[in-house]
Motif scaffolding. Sequence first.
Motif, short mmCIF file in Angstrom:
data_model
loop_
_atom_site.label_atom_id
_atom_site.label_comp_id
_atom_site.label_asym_id
_atom_site.label_seq_id
_atom_site.Cartn_x
_atom_site.Cartn_y
_atom_site.Cartn_z
N ILE A 1 -6.98 13.45 6.65
CA ILE A 1 -6.35 12.41 7.46
C ILE A 1 -7.38 11.36 7.87
O ILE A 1 -7.08 10.17 7.97
CB ILE A 1 -5.65 13.04 8.69
CG1 ILE A 1 -4.75 11.99 9.36
CG2 ILE A 1 -6.64 13.64 9.68
CD1 ILE A 1 -3.70 12.56 10.26
N GLU A 2 -8.63 11.81 8.05
CA GLU A 2 -9.70 10.88 8.42
C GLU A 2 -10.01 9.94 7.27
O GLU A 2 -10.31 8.76 7.46
CB GLU A 2 -10.94 11.68 8.82
CG GLU A 2 -11.98 10.83 9.51
CD GLU A 2 -13.10 11.66 10.09
OE1 GLU A 2 -12.93 12.89 10.26
OE2 GLU A 2 -14.15 11.09 10.37
N LEU A 3 -9.91 10.48 6.06
CA LEU A 3 -10.10 9.66 4.87
C LEU A 3 -8.96 8.65 4.74
O LEU A 3 -9.18 7.44 4.57
CB LEU A 3 -10.14 10.59 3.66
CG LEU A 3 -10.37 9.94 2.32
CD1 LEU A 3 -11.85 9.67 2.15
CD2 LEU A 3 -9.90 10.86 1.21
N LEU A 4 -7.74 9.15 4.85
CA LEU A 4 -6.55 8.31 4.66
C LEU A 4 -6.53 7.15 5.66
O LEU A 4 -6.26 6.01 5.30
CB LEU A 4 -5.30 9.18 4.82
CG LEU A 4 -3.97 8.51 4.52
CD1 LEU A 4 -3.90 8.08 3.06
CD2 LEU A 4 -2.81 9.44 4.83
N PHE A 5 -6.84 7.44 6.91
CA PHE A 5 -6.73 6.40 7.93
C PHE A 5 -8.01 5.59 8.11
O PHE A 5 -8.11 4.80 9.05
CB PHE A 5 -6.24 6.99 9.26
CG PHE A 5 -4.77 7.31 9.22
CD1 PHE A 5 -3.87 6.36 8.75
CD2 PHE A 5 -4.29 8.53 9.62
CE1 PHE A 5 -2.51 6.64 8.67
CE2 PHE A 5 -2.93 8.82 9.56
CZ PHE A 5 -2.04 7.87 9.08
N THR A 6 -8.99 5.77 7.22
CA THR A 6 -10.09 4.82 7.18
C THR A 6 -10.02 4.00 5.89
O THR A 6 -10.92 3.24 5.58
CB THR A 6 -11.46 5.51 7.31
OG1 THR A 6 -11.52 6.60 6.40
CG2 THR A 6 -11.67 6.03 8.71
N LEU A 7 -8.93 4.19 5.15
CA LEU A 7 -8.64 3.32 4.01
C LEU A 7 -7.84 2.13 4.53
O LEU A 7 -7.20 2.25 5.59
CB LEU A 7 -7.85 4.08 2.94
CG LEU A 7 -8.61 5.20 2.22
CD1 LEU A 7 -7.68 6.05 1.39
CD2 LEU A 7 -9.70 4.61 1.34
N PRO A 8 -7.88 0.99 3.83
CA PRO A 8 -7.18 -0.19 4.35
C PRO A 8 -5.66 -0.06 4.23
O PRO A 8 -5.04 -0.58 3.33
CB PRO A 8 -7.71 -1.34 3.47
CG PRO A 8 -8.18 -0.69 2.24
CD PRO A 8 -8.62 0.68 2.59
N ILE A 9 -5.09 0.64 5.18
CA ILE A 9 -3.66 0.95 5.13
C ILE A 9 -3.18 1.11 6.57
O ILE A 9 -3.93 1.58 7.42
CB ILE A 9 -3.47 2.25 4.31
CG1 ILE A 9 -2.03 2.71 4.30
CG2 ILE A 9 -4.33 3.37 4.80
CD1 ILE A 9 -1.80 3.89 3.36
N THR A 10 -1.96 0.69 6.85
CA THR A 10 -1.44 0.86 8.21
C THR A 10 -0.78 2.22 8.32
O THR A 10 -0.43 2.85 7.31
CB THR A 10 -0.42 -0.22 8.56
OG1 THR A 10 0.69 -0.07 7.67
CG2 THR A 10 -0.97 -1.62 8.41
N GLN B 1 0.81 -1.22 0.00
CA GLN B 1 0.00 0.00 0.00
C GLN B 1 0.84 1.26 0.00
O GLN B 1 0.30 2.36 -0.05
CB GLN B 1 -0.92 0.02 1.23
CG GLN B 1 -1.94 -1.09 1.26
CD GLN B 1 -3.00 -0.93 0.20
OE1 GLN B 1 -2.71 -0.81 -0.98
NE2 GLN B 1 -4.25 -0.91 0.60
#
Lengths: 240, 240
Positions: free
Chosen positions: B82-91, B3
Motif C-alpha cells: 500500500i505504501e508503494l501504491l500510494f507513493t505512485l502518481p495516483i489518487t 490511472q
Amino acid sequence: MIEVKGLVKHYGSKRAVDGVSFTVNRGDILGFLGPNGAGKSTTMKMITGFLRPDAGTALVDGHDVTDDPVAVKSRVGYLPESAPAYGEMTVEEFLGFIAEIRGFKSSDARHEQVERALGLTQLAPVRTQTIETLSKGYKQRVGFAQALLHNPPVLILDEPTDGLDPNQKNEVRTLIKKLASEKAVVLSTHILEEVEAICTRVIIISQGKVVVDETPAQFRARQPGARLDEIFRSLTTSDT
Amino acid sequence: MSQISPVFKREFLGYFRSPVAYVFLIVFLMASVGLAFFIGGFFKANLASLDSFFVFHPWLFLFLIPAAGMRLWSEEKRTGTIELLFTLPITTLEAVLGKFFAAWAFLTVAILLSFPMVVTVGYLGNPDWGVIASSYLGSILMAGSYLGVCSLTSALTKNQVISFVLSVLACLVLLFLGWSVFNGALHAVLPVWAVDLLANFSFATHFNAFTKGIIYPKDVAFFLSLTGFTLFLNVVALER
C-alpha cells in the motif's frame, strides 16, 4: 529540490516527528541518521505523500505535497523500508506496471524504461522470476529499480542497503553516487560508515527533532579521534 | 482518471497469477449450480427457467464475495505494498476504482461462466430470454454492491479474517432486512411501514424484480448508489 518545513506527526499522544525542517539541493546525498523510532521513516513517508503531516509541509521541485501530492509523487522515486512489491508478479511484469503508472503508456517507452532499470540494478538474470521467489538482496534491488525507473529528480531511499551482503552494499553505494550528480538524494541508514562513504551531508534526528545538520567532515570534527558511533551515541542519548 | 487502467489490469491479472482465481471460480460454479440442482430442484421443476439457479445468488454471494473481496486492501496493508501504491502518481479514488472494477470484472466472469445452464434450458425447452438476461444483469449489479461493502471493510483492517467476518456481517444485515422470514418476525414488533422501509435497504428486495424479468430504475439505482456510497466511504477510510 526538497524543502521540508516544520513537519509534525503524532501517533496517538506520541509526537513521532516534531518540527523537522531541512533542505536538500541537487547533487546532495543526505544521510538521514537516528536511533530506531526517532522518526526517520515517518519523515520520509510525509515527504513522499504517503502520510499526511499534522503540521508543516514539504516541497519537492516547488510542488507542495499537501496541495498537489500527485505532482510530488511523479517527481520522487521512493524505496520504502523492506522494499514491498507484488510478490506474485515477475520482475518484468512488476516494473512494467510501475512504468505504465509512471506515465510510459506506449509499450516501446515502457520497454525502454524497464530495460534501463534492469540494467542499472543488474536484475536481468532474474527478470522472469516471480518476486516472492527472490532472495532478499534481489528483492531490495527490485525496490531500487522501481524507484529509479522514471529517472526522477528526487530519490528517497529508506535503508537501501539493509539486508544486502557487503558486495551488494558496495554496488548500491556506487550506483547512488553515480546517479546523485543530477539528483537530490535522501537516504536513511543505521550504518555510520555508509554516511562517510557516500553522503555529502548528515542529519541526525532524535525523538522527532533534528539534532545535527552538517557535513560528514564537520560531524567527525566534533570529537576528533573518537569513533563515529561514539559521537552518534553521545548526541542521541544525552536527551533521554 | 487515466490511472485506473494500469491498476485495473494489474489487479485483474493478479487473480489469475495465483491459485485464488481458479479455486474461486470452481467453488463458485459448483456451489451455484449444485444449489440449483440439489436444493432448487432445477430438473424436477420441469420448467425452462433459471429461477432455481438465481434464487440462491443473494445467499451464495453472502459468503463467496467476502471471500473474493477480503484481500482487496487488507493484503496491500499486510504486505506493505500500500505504501508503494500510494507513493505512485495516483489518487486514492483512482486506486479504489481500479481495484474495485477489477474485482467486479472477475466476479462478472464467474457469474457468466454459468452459461452452460443457459445453453441447457435453451436446448431442452423454450425459456424466456428476457428474464434470463435481466436476472444476469441483476446478479451482476448485486455482486457489485456486495463487493463495495467488502472493499470498504477490507480497507479497515490488515487482517483478512477480520475483514471477511466484518464483510459477512454487514452483508448479512443488508440481506436479512428483505428476507421474508425475518420480515415476518419484525412485523410482530414494528408497524408495517417501518418493516417496508427497512426492507427497502435489502439486496434481496431489489434483486427479486430482476429475476421476474422486470428492470425497475429504482432497483438499478439502489445497487449503483449502494456501490457508489461504499466506495466513497472506502476512499475516506483510506485517506484518514
